[in-house]
Motif scaffolding. Structure first.
Motif, short mmCIF file in Angstrom:
data_model
loop_
_atom_site.label_atom_id
_atom_site.label_comp_id
_atom_site.label_asym_id
_atom_site.label_seq_id
_atom_site.Cartn_x
_atom_site.Cartn_y
_atom_site.Cartn_z
N ILE A 109 -1.95 14.39 -0.46
CA ILE A 109 -2.39 13.45 0.01
C ILE A 109 -2.77 12.32 0.57
N ALA A 110 -3.18 11.87 -0.23
CA ALA A 110 -4.02 10.04 -0.57
C ALA A 110 -2.60 8.92 -0.23
N GLN A 111 -1.70 9.76 -0.84
CA GLN A 111 -0.45 9.21 -0.44
C GLN A 111 -0.61 8.60 0.74
N GLN A 112 0.37 9.86 1.73
CA GLN A 112 0.85 10.04 2.54
C GLN A 112 -0.90 9.75 4.20
N GLU A 113 -1.82 9.67 3.43
CA GLU A 113 -2.96 9.15 4.33
C GLU A 113 -2.85 7.00 4.26
N ALA A 114 -3.22 7.05 3.08
CA ALA A 114 -2.55 5.38 2.52
C ALA A 114 -0.94 4.93 3.19
N LEU A 115 0.05 5.33 3.19
CA LEU A 115 0.93 5.17 4.08
C LEU A 115 0.51 4.96 5.81
N ALA A 116 -0.30 5.82 6.25
CA ALA A 116 -0.30 6.46 7.30
C ALA A 116 -1.14 5.12 8.05
N LEU A 117 -2.29 5.13 6.68
CA LEU A 117 -2.65 4.05 7.68
C LEU A 117 -2.89 2.54 8.05
N VAL A 118 -2.07 2.22 6.40
CA VAL A 118 -1.59 0.38 6.36
C VAL A 118 0.20 0.62 7.91
N ARG A 119 0.78 1.41 8.68
CA ARG A 119 1.09 1.90 9.38
C ARG A 119 1.16 1.86 11.17
N GLN A 120 -0.45 1.42 10.73
CA GLN A 120 -1.24 1.63 12.31
C GLN A 120 -1.13 0.09 12.14
N SER A 121 -0.81 -0.95 13.28
CA SER A 121 -1.03 -2.14 14.00
C SER A 121 -2.48 -2.82 13.66
N GLY A 122 -2.85 -3.15 13.01
CA GLY A 122 -4.04 -3.63 12.89
C GLY A 122 -5.08 -3.10 12.54
N TRP A 123 -4.55 -2.12 11.43
CA TRP A 123 -5.72 -1.38 10.67
C TRP A 123 -6.80 -2.29 10.06
N ASP A 124 -6.32 -3.50 9.70
CA ASP A 124 -7.27 -4.12 8.56
C ASP A 124 -8.07 -5.17 9.33
N GLN A 125 -8.17 -5.08 10.94
CA GLN A 125 -9.94 -5.36 11.91
C GLN A 125 -10.68 -4.12 12.27
N GLU A 126 -10.40 -3.09 11.81
CA GLU A 126 -11.04 -1.83 12.65
C GLU A 126 -12.24 -1.92 11.72
N GLU A 127 -13.79 -2.34 12.18
CA GLU A 127 -14.85 -2.69 11.29
C GLU A 127 -14.97 -1.30 10.37
N ASP A 128 -14.52 0.26 10.80
CA ASP A 128 -14.82 1.08 9.94
C ASP A 128 -13.87 1.06 8.75
N ASN A 129 -12.72 0.13 8.67
CA ASN A 129 -11.87 -0.33 7.35
C ASN A 129 -12.84 -1.86 6.92
N GLN A 130 -13.45 -2.58 7.19
CA GLN A 130 -13.71 -3.44 6.41
C GLN A 130 -14.15 -4.00 5.19
N ALA A 131 -15.12 -2.45 4.92
CA ALA A 131 -15.07 -2.07 3.11
C ALA A 131 -14.10 -2.08 2.21
N LEU A 132 -13.04 -1.58 3.13
CA LEU A 132 -11.79 -0.84 2.36
C LEU A 132 -11.26 -2.60 1.95
N VAL A 133 -11.35 -3.23 3.05
CA VAL A 133 -9.91 -4.30 3.18
C VAL A 133 -11.10 -5.12 1.92
N ALA A 134 -12.17 -5.36 1.91
CA ALA A 134 -12.99 -6.61 0.79
C ALA A 134 -12.44 -6.67 0.04
N TYR A 135 -12.79 -4.51 -0.75
CA TYR A 135 -12.79 -4.21 -1.76
C TYR A 135 -10.86 -4.37 -2.10
N LEU A 136 -10.63 -4.48 -1.30
CA LEU A 136 -8.49 -4.59 -2.01
C LEU A 136 -8.29 -5.82 -1.99
N SER A 137 -8.82 -7.16 -1.06
CA SER A 137 -8.52 -8.45 -1.03
C SER A 137 -9.53 -8.72 -2.35
N GLN A 138 -10.67 -8.21 -3.17
CA GLN A 138 -10.90 -8.86 -4.65
C GLN A 138 -10.15 -8.34 -5.52
#
Length: 677
Positions: free
Chosen positions: A639-668
């Protein structure tokens, strides 16, 4: 001074240089690392009655101190003994080397003591006094000699006091709601400081999903980066590829046909191919790879094939040349290995750079600094886990960035394909070629060795050949197993009418090659060997694999050895000679007797041995998860694999407010994230 989660643990009280170094060994560098360093189990400190407790069980007893605590000393050691009245039953309680306990308790006081119960003696060997304010569950952390679990627990409590309620949510709220996961702060609190088992379970469930989800996000981002790495579509000639397929001396299986379609679609796409081809021994991976390589050649490119050993590279080069020759296709296949003469090597390197060689087959010699291609379009890597990332990337650094097709005959269960190979597309050949006979597998005890030898003699009398495999080269005083030299000498006496060869890892490379060639040409009828034959040449005339002390081998290894036979028209046999002493050993051999399905065996092996050891940590690339268990929690991992794949396929997912902590963590962390291989 304000602290941040990314600050070093050295900023906490009680962490000097020595303790900081010890924490680093556990992967704890920052305060955030510390707060997400979760316990691996809990001790139940909930009080019970002696009548409810089994002998030898760890338990907490709560009662009234009925006798004074007496301290007896024996040199540097001590014993503190007292009586504890529990519901009219008096229990003798003994603390070892904790003389200070006597100063902290007195007769008539109610205390709770945690320890190991001896039912026959109505006695408790105490581990510690349990304070009244303690939660029912006591978290136990992975620790080392340099840093104790209690120290880790104290540091976590200190850090939580500083950062309670301040941890960012890495899992988006939509997923937390969808799967009933805890907020990050509640997750951390319930995992470290649970009031009961329900809180601990909920905390660990959320922590496991977060761990899997973050890992899968990293893999998906790696895959995206890989696919955007300047891939070029190959304009291959479909008619020519169809002509090769029609000219094959056999029809492709449905599985081969499906996999060929997947690979050709990747080659034609305007992105870089990074595909893993899985197939059991004898499933026909090489012919699939040959079609893909020919497609690259028809597109005006070159193809390369890397094998883990020279003898396998030689076999691939010969079989490819023969395949194209029989199909009436004129192209040049060359072999490039370290064993070539200097003049031959120079000529091949020059022709390769000039584009005069269509397909080159070799070993690590293909990734040396002096190897240049004219236009490399596809690199096929046989036995994928035997090559590292650097060796694969070396092919790309030649400036061509070829498509990568990795092949492995080691069946990889779904758990490992999701984790170790998660950044690759996966194709599976799950069907054997038509007419291929199942290998009959049986197990005999050491006392039945004569029956095994009789089967070998019967097969030799029919003109077939035999492998005899044993685990050790020479005698061992510690292991009661047959050694290869002793078996070789014994079989020479037992089989005087046949030539017996001896093959093991300590032989010079030239001798190994000569022996294998002699066996392939039937100059040697019986090959006594260690596991160096596990990945070896194709000998269709070999019909029997006799494995001595079979319980000394891993399940995957036994399956690979079995795959050395059954490659021709003869009915083939594998005989396991062993007297396994453990249930694990018996289960392993029973599994091999019951099925020849490599994927089924790989899953069984994973369940028996655990995830970290399935292929050997270094070979499998199996990442270590601290909380989640990829075997037991396979559904959650999927399920984690499916959800990660679905998220990165969403256009502009890394700009959404709800994902900012995740984006910052992955960048680091992406820069430090190791590509498992």
């Amino acid at each position: 001074m304000s602290l941040a989660l990314t600050d070093s643990v050295a900023t906490l009280k009680g962490v000097g240089q020595k303790r900081q170094d010890a924490l680093r060994e556990l992967g704890i560098f920052t305060i955030e690392d510390l707060l997400t360093y979760y316990p691996f189990r809990y001790e139940d400190l909930g009080a019970r009655l002696p009548s409810e407790t089994l002998d030898g069980e760890k338990v907490t007893f709560k009662g009234i101190v009925s006798t004074p605590a007496i301290v007896r000393r024996y040199g540097k050691r001590s014993q503190t003994v007292l009586g504890l009245l529990i519901d009219r039953e008096n229990i003798r309680v003994t603390f070892f080397n904790q003389p200070w306990v006597a100063k902290n308790i007195e007769v008539g006081q109610e205390v709770a003591v945690y320890g190991t119960y001896n039912a026959a003696k109505a006695a408790l060997t105490a581990i510690k006094l349990v304070p009244a304010s303690t939660n029912v569950l006591d978290p136990i952390y992975p620790a080392t000699k340099s840093v104790k679990a209690k120290t880790i627990a104290d540091l976590i409590e200190q850090a939580w006091g500083l950062f309670r309620g301040q941890l960012p949510n890495l899992v988006p709220s939509t997923l937390r709601e969808k799967y009933r996961l805890l907020d990050k702060n509640q997750q951390v609190e319930w995992t470290h400081f649970p009031k009961d088992s329900a809180e601990a379970k909920a905390g660990r469930r959320s922590a496991a999903f977060e761990e899997f989800f973050i890992f899968q996000m990293r893999l998906q981002l790696l895959k995206q980066a890989d696919q955007s790495f300047g891939g070029q579509p190959l304009q291959y000639q479909q008619a020519a590829v169809d002509q090769l397929i029609q000219a094959l001396p056999y029809q492709l299986t449905a599985a081969q046909d499906r996999v060929v379609g997947e690979i050709l679609a990747d080659q034609a796409a305007p992105r870089h191919m990074n595909r893993l081809l899985q197939g059991d021994v004898g499933s026909g991976k090489t012919v699939v790879a040959s079609i893909a390589m020919y497609a690259a050649v028809t597109a005006g490119c070159q193809a390369a094939m890397m094998a883990p050993t020279e003898i396998l590279a030689q076999q691939h080069a010969k079989s490819l040349a023969k395949l194209f020759d029989q199909a009436g296709i004129d192209l040049r296949v060359e072999l490039l290995t370290s064993g070539l003469k200097a003049s031959q090597r120079r000529q091949i390197l020059a022709d390769l750079e000039a584009g005069e060689i269509d397909i080159v087959v070799g070993t690590h010699a293909l990734v040396q600094d002096d190897v240049f291609f004219h236009h490399l379009g596809l690199a096929v890597i046989d036995e994928q886990h035997r090559f590292g990332v650097k060796q694969r990337s070396k092919l790309r650094e030649g400036g061509m960035n070829p498509d990568i097709l990795a092949m492995t005959a080691t069946p990889i269960p779904r758990t490992l394909s999701i984790t170790a190979y998660g950044e690759m597309e996966v194709s599976i050949i799950d069907e054997l070629p038509a007419g291929r006979k199942q290998i009959i597998t049986s197990q005999l005890s050491e006392r039945q060795f004569d029956q095994a030898l009789a089967l070998v003699k019967a097969e030799l009398a029919k003109g077939a050949q035999a492998y005899v495999v044993t685990p050790l080269i020479e005698e061992s005083e510690t292991l009661d197993v047959r050694n290869v030299t002793e078996v070789y000498q014994s079989l020479q006496a037992d089989l005087p009418d046949y030539t017996v060869g001896l093959l093991h890892g300590r032989l010079p490379k030239e001798d190994k090659d000569t022996l294998m060639q002699g066996f392939k040409e039937n100059q040697i009828q019986v090959l006594v060997a260690t596991t160096v034959v596990e990945v070896g040449v194709d000998v269709p005339n070999a019909s029997i694999m006799l494995i001595l002390d079979a319980d000394r081998f891993g399940l995957a290894q036994l399956h690979q050895l079995r795959g050395r036979v059954g490659r021709g028209d003869r009915q083939s046999y594998t005989v396991l000679v062993a007297d396994p002493k453990t249930e694990y050993g018996k289960e392993r051999l029973n599994a091999l007797v019951e099925t020849t399905d490599g994927f089924e065996l790989a899953q069984k092996d994973l369940e028996l041995r655990g995830a970290g050891d399935i292929l050997g940590t270094k070979q499998s690339g199996m990442p270590e998860f601290q909380v989640g268990d990829p075997v037991k929690d396979l559904t959650m991992l999927t399920i984690a694999q499916q959800e990660a794949l679905a998220l990165v396929r969403q256009s502009g997912w890394d700009q959404e407010e709800d994902n900012q902590a995740l984006v910052a963590y992955l960048s680091q962390t992406m820069a430090q994230f190791r590509h498992f291989d």
